[in-house]
Design an enzyme around this catalytic site. Structure first.
Site, PDB file in Angstrom:
ATOM      1  N   MET A  96     -22.199  28.545 -11.551  1.00 40.34           N
ATOM      2  CA  MET A  96     -20.166  27.884 -11.657  1.00 40.34           C
ATOM      3  C   MET A  96     -20.197  28.407 -13.461  1.00 40.34           C
ATOM      4  SD  MET A  96     -18.898  24.261  -9.702  1.00 40.34           S
ATOM      5  CE  MET A  96     -18.560  24.595  -8.320  1.00 40.34           C
ATOM      6  N   ASP A 120     -16.620  24.851 -17.787  1.00 43.28           N
ATOM      7  CA  ASP A 120     -16.970  25.957 -17.745  1.00 43.28           C
ATOM      8  C   ASP A 120     -16.780  26.111 -18.746  1.00 43.28           C
ATOM      9  OD1 ASP A 120     -14.537  26.427 -15.147  1.00 43.28           O
ATOM     10  OD2 ASP A 120     -17.125  26.057 -15.037  1.00 43.28           O
ATOM     11  N   GLY A 177      -8.396  21.129 -18.528  1.00 40.20           N
ATOM     12  CA  GLY A 177      -9.567  22.020 -18.358  1.00 40.20           C
ATOM     13  C   GLY A 177      -7.753  23.543 -18.364  1.00 40.20           C
ATOM     14  N   THR A 189     -14.046  20.821 -19.475  1.00 38.35           N
ATOM     15  CA  THR A 189     -14.408  21.787 -18.444  1.00 38.35           C
ATOM     16  C   THR A 189     -16.004  21.868 -18.355  1.00 38.35           C
ATOM     17  OG1 THR A 189     -14.613  23.675 -17.098  1.00 38.35           O
ATOM     18  CG2 THR A 189     -13.873  23.375 -19.288  1.00 38.35           C
ATOM     19  N   GLU A 228     -21.327  32.881 -11.504  1.00 36.44           N
ATOM     20  CA  GLU A 228     -20.405  32.723 -10.239  1.00 36.44           C
ATOM     21  C   GLU A 228     -19.229  33.675  -9.937  1.00 36.44           C
ATOM     22  OE1 GLU A 228     -18.157  29.832  -8.840  1.00 36.44           O
ATOM     23  OE2 GLU A 228     -17.409  29.516 -11.204  1.00 36.44           O
ATOM     24  N   ARG A 242     -34.667  35.390  -3.003  1.00 34.59           N
ATOM     25  CA  ARG A 242     -34.133  34.374  -2.235  1.00 34.59           C
ATOM     26  C   ARG A 242     -32.969  33.631  -2.874  1.00 34.59           C
ATOM     27  NH1 ARG A 242     -36.729  35.916   1.495  1.00 34.59           N
ATOM     28  NH2 ARG A 242     -37.973  34.473   3.128  1.00 34.59           N
TER      29      ARG A 242
END
Ligand code: F6P
Length: 336
Positions: A174, A132, A107, A130, A227, A255
């Site tokens: 993530m 991401d 990454g 990655t 996140e 929750r």
């Protein structure tokens, strides 16, 4: 020619497909292929694994990386380092091994290290990797599609349990500092609220939206949170923080679900296998032309490459005017 291949940084599905793509193509060019174990640590401690047709077969669908990985950053000194000048030591070891090129699969951080090694005169090719999807210079990274599939499956499953209990379900995904996974999986999974780091949010507006939904008789809501969003305190995790704020202000039972590392586990999606194979074989073609110091990239679905020097230290974030955000707002998705 003799090439070394390493995988560094967070693992993700598709790395082995990439290793296979580079290796098989390199062998057709008559190159010798050596795996470097555990990222840049392998070059520091001379940990290698010769790769051939046999060892490269059967890994296309395998999750993780057969070479192992690490977050070793050779240009960053850390407590307890045994080697004084790690970059110089890496260069010497690569020369001793007779590597004509090092392929760095990784990454942002990995591509930055690859650029620095290139500046030292080493022959390097980067391949962006990655979940991401935040590597500057390419439209997409392998790992992302698989993560979106896993996250969407998780969101799909939250609808039934949220409906049964008339709850607000918050799912934290993530993506590091980027919101690509939360945006795509949030849309695909029918998230009512999607919060990403690139779009500042107002928790009061989120709570108003959830209360309005409840007043309209909607039995439940799904809140998808990246996140990397801002929270009250640095120590807060995004999902827990948002859930606490929602329940405190709206009194709606809430929750939290955090799939975490499952987004990085298991076999790559078919699309990621294709992206990985395309990138791996393209990397081998660059090496065959001695076109070093570049990172493989995909622009508008075409294979290309960009100078590593331009990639290092940058992150590709979701543009605030991204077309998907505009389209999601048209169907009432709330971005806070
Ligand atoms: O970069 C991939 C990633 O999974 C990020 O989404 C996440 O924030 C980070 O790695 C987790 O790092 P580690 O694997 O070191 O815990």
């Amino acid at each position: 020619m003799k090439i070394g291949i390493l995988s560094a940084g967070g693992d993700c599905p598709g790395i082995n497909a990439t290793i296979r793509g580079v290796g098989k193509a390199a062998i057709t060019y008559g190159m010798e292929v050596v795996g470097i174990l555990d990222g840049f640590s392998g070059l520091l401690f001379n940990d290698y694994l010769p790769l051939d047709e046999r060892s490269l077969s059967g890994i296309l669908t395998l999750g993780g990386t057969i070479l192992g990985t690490s977050r070793e950053k050779p240009f960053k000194k850390k407590e307890g380092d045994m080697i004084a000048d790690k970059p110089q030591f890496i260069k010497q070891n690569a020369e001793k091994m007779g590597f004509d090129c090092i392929v760095c699969i990784g990454g942002n951080g990995t591509q930055k290290t690859a650029a620095q090694l290139s500046e030292m005169g080493m022959n390097v090719i980067g391949i962006p990797k990655t979940i991401d999807n935040d590597v500057w210079g390419t439209d997409v990274t392998f790992g992302f599609d698989t993560a979106v599939n896993i996250a969407t499956e998780a969101i799909d499953r939250l609808h039934s349990t949220a409906n049964s209990h008339k709850r607000v379900m918050v799912i934290e995904l993530m993506g590091h500092h980027a919101g690509w996974i939360a945006l795509y999986a949030g849309l695909a999974g029918g998230g009512d609220v999607i919060l990403i780091p690139e779009l500042p949010y107002n928790i009061d507006r989120v709570n108003e939206e959830l209360l309005a939904r409840s007043c309209k008789g909607k039995p439940y809501s799904i809140v998808v949170v990246a996140e990397g969003i801002k929270t009250g305190k640095k120590s807060d995790t995004a999902g827990a923080y948002i859930a606490e704020q929602i329940e405190k202000a709206t009194k709606l039972e809430t929750r939290v679900n955090v799939p975490g590392y499952t987004l990085r586990g298991g076999s790559p999606s078919p699309l990621d296998r294709i992206i990985a194979t395309r990138m791996g074989t393209y990397a081998a073609s660059l090496i065959n032309k001695c076109d070093f110091g570049r990172m493989v990239a995909i622009h508008h679905n075409e294979m290309t490459s960009v100078p590593l020097a331009e990639v290092g230290g940058k992150t590709r974030l979701v543009p605030s005017d991204f077309f998907l955000i505009k389209q999601a707002k048209k169907i009432g998705t709330c971005f806070g």
